[in-house]
Design a protein around this motif. Structure first.
Motif, short mmCIF file in Angstrom:
data_model
loop_
_atom_site.label_atom_id
_atom_site.label_comp_id
_atom_site.label_asym_id
_atom_site.label_seq_id
_atom_site.Cartn_x
_atom_site.Cartn_y
_atom_site.Cartn_z
N UNK A 1 21.93 -13.22 -33.24
CA UNK A 1 21.31 -12.00 -33.78
C UNK A 1 21.76 -10.74 -33.03
N UNK A 2 22.50 -10.91 -31.92
CA UNK A 2 22.95 -9.73 -31.18
C UNK A 2 21.84 -9.13 -30.35
N UNK A 3 21.39 -9.87 -29.33
CA UNK A 3 20.21 -9.48 -28.54
C UNK A 3 20.55 -8.31 -27.62
N UNK A 4 19.81 -7.24 -27.74
CA UNK A 4 20.03 -6.03 -26.96
C UNK A 4 18.69 -5.50 -26.46
N UNK A 5 18.75 -4.65 -25.43
CA UNK A 5 17.56 -3.97 -24.91
C UNK A 5 17.69 -2.49 -25.23
N UNK A 6 16.60 -1.76 -25.13
CA UNK A 6 16.62 -0.29 -25.23
C UNK A 6 15.59 0.24 -24.25
N UNK A 7 16.03 1.02 -23.26
CA UNK A 7 15.12 1.61 -22.29
C UNK A 7 14.53 2.91 -22.83
N UNK A 8 13.21 3.01 -22.83
CA UNK A 8 12.55 4.17 -23.41
C UNK A 8 11.37 4.61 -22.53
N UNK A 9 11.08 5.90 -22.53
CA UNK A 9 9.79 6.37 -22.07
C UNK A 9 8.87 6.49 -23.28
N UNK A 10 7.55 6.47 -23.04
CA UNK A 10 6.60 6.52 -24.15
C UNK A 10 5.32 7.21 -23.70
N UNK A 11 4.60 7.76 -24.66
CA UNK A 11 3.28 8.32 -24.39
C UNK A 11 2.22 7.47 -25.09
N UNK A 12 1.03 7.42 -24.48
CA UNK A 12 -0.14 6.82 -25.12
C UNK A 12 -1.08 7.97 -25.44
N UNK A 13 -1.47 8.09 -26.70
CA UNK A 13 -2.31 9.22 -27.11
C UNK A 13 -3.79 8.85 -27.12
N UNK A 14 -4.63 9.88 -27.09
CA UNK A 14 -6.02 9.76 -27.49
C UNK A 14 -6.10 9.86 -29.01
N UNK A 15 -7.31 10.10 -29.53
CA UNK A 15 -7.44 10.32 -30.97
C UNK A 15 -6.79 11.66 -31.32
N UNK A 16 -5.86 11.64 -32.27
CA UNK A 16 -5.15 12.85 -32.71
C UNK A 16 -5.52 13.12 -34.16
N UNK B 1 10.66 -1.37 -22.98
CA UNK B 1 11.95 -1.96 -23.35
C UNK B 1 11.82 -2.45 -24.80
N UNK B 2 12.49 -1.73 -25.69
CA UNK B 2 12.43 -2.01 -27.13
C UNK B 2 13.54 -3.00 -27.49
N UNK C 1 7.92 20.15 -20.60
CA UNK C 1 8.45 20.33 -21.96
C UNK C 1 8.23 19.10 -22.83
N UNK C 2 7.16 18.35 -22.55
CA UNK C 2 6.91 17.14 -23.34
C UNK C 2 7.94 16.07 -23.12
N UNK C 3 8.54 16.05 -21.92
CA UNK C 3 9.59 15.08 -21.62
C UNK C 3 9.35 14.46 -20.24
N UNK C 4 9.70 13.19 -20.09
CA UNK C 4 9.67 12.52 -18.79
C UNK C 4 11.03 12.73 -18.16
N UNK C 5 11.10 13.71 -17.24
CA UNK C 5 12.39 14.13 -16.68
C UNK C 5 12.74 13.29 -15.46
N UNK C 6 12.94 12.02 -15.69
CA UNK C 6 13.27 11.05 -14.65
C UNK C 6 14.38 10.15 -15.16
N UNK C 7 15.18 9.60 -14.26
CA UNK C 7 16.13 8.57 -14.70
C UNK C 7 15.41 7.29 -15.08
N UNK C 8 15.97 6.60 -16.05
CA UNK C 8 15.49 5.25 -16.40
C UNK C 8 16.63 4.30 -16.06
#
Lengths: 316, 316
Positions: B127-142, B162-163, B205-212
């Motif tokens: 199936x072509x197994x791959x990873x994807x490194x991501x940052x993410x936010x968890x919200x309250x009620x929007x 990791x998606x 700026x709504x961004x996680x300004x760190x290396x992953x």
């Protein structure tokens, strides 16, 4: 066995069994929510059976008392299994033919299913507000890799779902290949989730072989039959479970119920009717919904085993 | 404040606060799960603060004790907000340019997030197994219609995800316009969900300004920076909430972290590296993953505020 959730209790409502006339209910000892019963299905059968018997002389309720059977679910995977719907939507949305040898399916929002008599709040008439009448299955736990031949054994309940859709947004999102977010807000559901045996011969080949009848402001809109699915629910379940296990309470939709003899049976969404009008006269004439319009859906030729939805679309 | 979920308890784990060295934890009085705290966030602040203090001398734990911060969530919406990733994936998957003026986002499965040290079970290497490194936010009620200018006030926690992605299936599903089902199995998550203030100036700026940083079998694979998002998380939240309210505990992903100076910083998915190889030499050389391979991710230049994932891909 017919099960439902009253609006009482928390966000998941309160599980009840429903009487044969659909007018009375009884709680289920030890299982406060439908999700709890689905998580423990075999052990819950005794308590569910007792509640079904008690419901015949149980508390009288009205449509307004019901939430959706699962007011929120862990997963909603919506198929598009009626070939006739696909052909008409290609014309309605103006996209190229979809090339695939697999069932069509998208992952939709599952954290809210709207109750059968509740208002449907949407932001703008300009989004092209439409309904989609669908049958759906609720699964138990399905292991990853479950083959189609074994999938029907994991079907716990059958439902009727109205998959509200915003047609001005749908082709914009579809073009990205990422599926739909804004074009697919929360679905509504008819009040009763029924075990497959309730439908007798109408549950066959992994299909709900019953008409799904839609009325708009009290006027007939269509009543095509669920038997015309190009893939059965067993094939949709196997498709969904190819690379993931499905948790108990997963809801899988048929896609818009649609038949080739639409001149006779009508449609269960406005987009299809507009496509049919374009074929007939070159011009789509039926407008999408305005705020204040009522949409009602039911299943079956006589009394609907799923009960009915009867809802007003309002500005959110 | 850093929060996590231990594997103890039910399917949602047991909420704990985490010590500043990441090695000790303490339970949160009155809030057995992270979802419970998110549902009642303001009222929970006192108990959370007490637990953070208690964690410094709390129970010693190891990576294997942690589940994902939300072992299951009501909603997972994954963006694709790094323009450099989009350009390389177009080459890797061989699709036409995506025409849109809006953020790219799909709805993914949310009923399971895999713990940071748990094996990742998948059916087939083909199936072509791959990873994807991501940052993410968890919200309250929007609320539905929340504008981008107000969206960051609804961000409760930040995560590293990791998606996992199956590249042989991705273009087949994408071509239908329906988004991904089989190509996007369950994601994994680093153990600690952190409040934005934990990152100081790196949350801007709504961004996680760190290396992953990603390692495969202990070898460096890439460390691009989250600052290069074309849309910030506030814009992703507003996009998601255009026609639906988001429930507390919604997780929104950045998409694969990717920078234009990839020759220096590498990538956080194999597909990108393969596209880069195709550009350089006409031929993709890095294979997708084999069973038994380990993949590790962490965030930040020093000690990772999110902790790390360290997982083996195995046959499911």
């Amino acid at each position: 066995m017919r099960l439902a959730s009253l609006k009482r209790g928390g966000r998941d409502g309160t599980l009840v069994a429903v009487s044969s006339d659909g007018a009375r209910v009884a709680a289920v000892a030890g299982y406060p929510t439908l999700q709890a019963a689905l998580d423990d299905w075999d052990a819950a059968q005794g308590a569910l059976g007792d509640a079904v018997a008690a419901a015949e002389t149980g508390e009288a309720v009205s449509l307004e008392d019901f939430a959706a059977p699962l007011p929120r679910a862990w997963q909603w995977l919506d198929g598009s299994a009626f070939p006739n719907h696909g052909a008409l939507m290609q014309l309605a949305l103006g996209h190229a033919p979809i090339e695939t040898d697999l069932p069509l399916m998208y992952q939709g929002m599952s954290h809210r299913f709207i109750g059968p008599a509740d208002d449907v709040q949407l932001p703008s008439e300009a989004d092209g507000i439409d309904f989609e009448g669908e049958f759906a299955v609720v699964t138990g736990d399905v292991p990853m890799g479950c083959p189609a031949a074994e999938a029907l054994g994991h079907v716990r309940l059958l439902m009727l779902v109205n998959d509200w859709s915003l047609r001005a947004i749908a082709p914009v999102e579809m073009k990205t290949g990422f599926g739909w977010i804004q074009a697919k807000p929360a679905c509504s559901a008819a009040p009763f989730a029924v075990t497959p045996d309730e439908l007798g011969e109408a549950w066959r080949d992994g299909r709900v072989c019953l008409p799904l009848t839609v009325e708009v402001d009290g006027r007939w809109f269509g009543h095509p039959n669920g038997s015309a699915m190009g893939y059965g629910f067993h094939e949709l379940i196997a498709h969904a479970a190819r690379t993931r296990a499905l948790p108990a309470g997963t809801i899988i939709g048929s896609g818009t119920v649609s038949n080739a003899d639409y001149d006779e049976v009508g449609s269960t969404c406005i987009s299809e009717r507009r496509a049919i009008e374009m074929i007939a006269s070159g011009k789509a004439e039926t407008p999408f919904l305005s705020f204040g319009t009522r949409v009602s859906m039911r299943g079956g030729a006589g009394a609907s085993p799923f009960g009915r939805t009867d809802q007003r679309v309002v500005r959110g």
